[in-house]
Scaffold this active site. Structure first.
Site, PDB file in Angstrom:
ATOM      1  N   ASP A 151      10.717   0.155  60.050  1.00 22.73           N
ATOM      2  CA  ASP A 151      11.878  -0.089  59.351  1.00 22.73           C
ATOM      3  C   ASP A 151      12.678  -1.292  59.916  1.00 22.73           C
ATOM      4  O   ASP A 151      13.374  -0.897  61.024  1.00 22.73           O
ATOM      5  CB  ASP A 151      12.355   1.280  59.034  1.00 22.73           C
ATOM      6  CG  ASP A 151      13.794   1.198  58.447  1.00 22.73           C
ATOM      7  OD1 ASP A 151      14.350   0.033  58.165  1.00 22.73           O
ATOM      8  OD2 ASP A 151      14.448   2.186  58.110  1.00 22.73           O
ATOM      9  N   PHE A 154      17.367   6.294  60.689  1.00 22.73           N
ATOM     10  CA  PHE A 154      17.912   6.381  59.506  1.00 22.73           C
ATOM     11  C   PHE A 154      17.177   5.380  58.614  1.00 22.73           C
ATOM     12  O   PHE A 154      17.008   4.439  58.828  1.00 22.73           O
ATOM     13  CB  PHE A 154      19.631   5.698  59.943  1.00 22.73           C
ATOM     14  CG  PHE A 154      20.187   5.917  58.342  1.00 22.73           C
ATOM     15  CD1 PHE A 154      20.898   6.970  57.979  1.00 22.73           C
ATOM     16  CD2 PHE A 154      20.038   4.871  57.478  1.00 22.73           C
ATOM     17  CE1 PHE A 154      21.682   7.205  56.727  1.00 22.73           C
ATOM     18  CE2 PHE A 154      20.817   4.867  56.175  1.00 22.73           C
ATOM     19  CZ  PHE A 154      21.390   5.983  55.797  1.00 22.73           C
ATOM     20  N   LYS A 196      19.204  -5.149  53.280  1.00 21.86           N
ATOM     21  CA  LYS A 196      20.356  -5.586  53.904  1.00 21.86           C
ATOM     22  C   LYS A 196      20.400  -7.472  54.005  1.00 21.86           C
ATOM     23  O   LYS A 196      20.771  -7.926  52.672  1.00 21.86           O
ATOM     24  CB  LYS A 196      20.437  -5.292  55.192  1.00 21.86           C
ATOM     25  CG  LYS A 196      20.993  -3.840  55.355  1.00 21.86           C
ATOM     26  CD  LYS A 196      21.281  -3.281  56.924  1.00 21.86           C
ATOM     27  CE  LYS A 196      21.551  -1.578  56.655  1.00 21.86           C
ATOM     28  NZ  LYS A 196      22.857  -1.365  55.995  1.00 21.86           N
TER      29      LYS A 196
END
Length: 413
Positions: free
Chosen positions: A232, A147, A261
């Protein structure tokens, strides 16, 4: 009175039903509506207390309304909010210095989200390869069940078809390989590949850690073919695994690192980190963002970064991880019909659902919430726990107690 002109709109009563009435239904949120938070504690509209082991999907790493973050944001909010990108500002310069000094990187690009950070990384890889090798070197390799964001480019790079159905035609020259499969990587990564993007720990794909040998082989294959290796770390970075960034724990240095995040602890910010050589590819006018690197976001991020990037803080994350893993392993032993294994790294952990409960991770999540424990899922077969990195031993004990009550209820039913 016309609702559109109602001056009391800021205090008008709202409920979960309001979501169904006025918001685009891209989510199916819980029935309760949180209204206040402090640390790992949350309270809903009815005053019910919850222990939050989600931290907003690994975002609020320092907990809700952390006083030092509130103070930093409040001070900056009374100083300077925004400048167009024809100007720079002091907070973004300080953050850039802090992040490059603490990592392999020489340069930082700031944006507003993990998707934007990955978009920048992928654009950088394509542009660098085209300039150095030619347009034929454009293929991007990523992993199944990965993702990387929700833009059309990043959601296509992520290897989950459920997120791309109905959005075709998708960007071309994108291939997906099984995660942790070295032979598949060797077969896929050829001279026409410009980038390999991978999560050192897959989050949404089931809380799956990368094997050290696999990540090292990806590095070797990228070196051999001239492809860029992009890590990532949007979910697994910023202390989540017990290292400042996961790549440091693996000893594998990427060409590009993306983070978001937890970097803002809830304030939207993302970053792409890379080297001097690669950064030259994105010259003036080739990429940009209106809000990226604004003084508010970077002030918050710098305070978060300085707090997490301390040896004692990271050591405590490792200690908390060991305690939480021990509790979860006890859960597996005591409820073998519900859970089969624990996996993950640091404070990004997953309980794998056993065969009798296959497909029922959402049911477990709801049962936990009914007892006042907030947890996440990672697909239909993994219950994911990502508490704030400041979680205490007492809170770990309490989460164990509440989850056991929830599982007992489910198994009785």
């Amino acid at each position: 009175m016309n609702a559109k002109l109602d001056t009391t709109v800021t205090t008008r009563p709202v409920t979960r039903q309001t979501f169904d009435e006025v918001l685009v239904p891209t989510y199916a949120p819980a029935a309760m509506v949180p209204v206040r938070g402090s640390g790992l504690d949350l309270w809903d509209q009815e005053g019910k207390h919850y222990l939050d082991f989600t931290s907003g999907i690994a975002v609020a790493a320092l907990g809700h309304c952390n006083p030092i973050i509130v103070e930093a944001l409040t001070k900056q909010a009374n100083t300077l909010w925004h400048l167009g990108n024809g100007y720079t500002n002091q907070p973004v310069l300080r953050l850039g210095l802090a992040m490059t000094e603490a990592t392999f990187a020489d340069r930082a690009f700031f944006c507003n989200s993990g998707a934007e950070a990955n978009e920048a990384a992928l654009k950088l890889a394509r542009k660098y390869a085209h300039a150095k090798f030619g347009a034929h070197k454009s293929r991007i390799v990523s992993c199944l069940n990965s993702f990387h964001g929700r833009t059309l480019f990043t959601v296509s790079v992520g290897g989950q078809s459920k997120y791309t159905e109905g959005f075709e035609p998708l960007p071309p020259q994108l291939d997906h390989i099984p995660y942790n499969d070295i032979e598949a990587a060797r077969a896929a990564i050829g001279d026409d590949v410009c980038a390999v993007i991978v999560e050192p720990v897959q989050g949404e794909g089931g809380v799956m850690p990368g094997n050290p040998e696999y990540l090292k082989e990806l590095r070797a294959l990228c070196d051999k073919t001239g492809a860029l290796l992009i890590f990532d770390e949007v979910q697994c970075g910023m202390g989540r695994t017990g290292s400042l960034f996961a790549y440091q724990g693996y000893g594998v240095i990427p060409d590009v690192l993306t983070v978001a995040k937890a970097l803002g602890n809830g304030y939207p910010i993302g970053a792409m980190l890379t080297t001097d050589e690669l950064a030259k590819t994105l010259s003036v006018g080739t990429h940009g963002t209106t809000y990226g690197g604004n003084p508010l976001a970077t002030t918050v991020a710098l305070k978060v970064f300085e707090t997490i990037n301390q040896p004692a803080f990271l050591e405590r994350v490792k200690e908390a991880s060991e305690k939480l893993i021990a509790k979860l392993e006890g859960m597996v032993r005591d409820f073998p019909a519900v859970f089969s294994a624990v996996r993950g790294a640091g404070l990004l952990l997953g309980l794998v659902v056993a065969e009798p409960f296959k497909g029922r991770s959402k049911d477990i999540q709801r049962a936990a919430e009914a007892h006042g424990l907030m947890v996440l899922i990672a697909g239909t077969d993994v219950v994911r726990l990502a508490p704030a990195l400041i979680v205490s031993d007492a809170q770990i004990d309490e989460a164990d107690r509440l989850l056991r009550l929830a599982i007992a209820d489910l198994t009785k039913a």
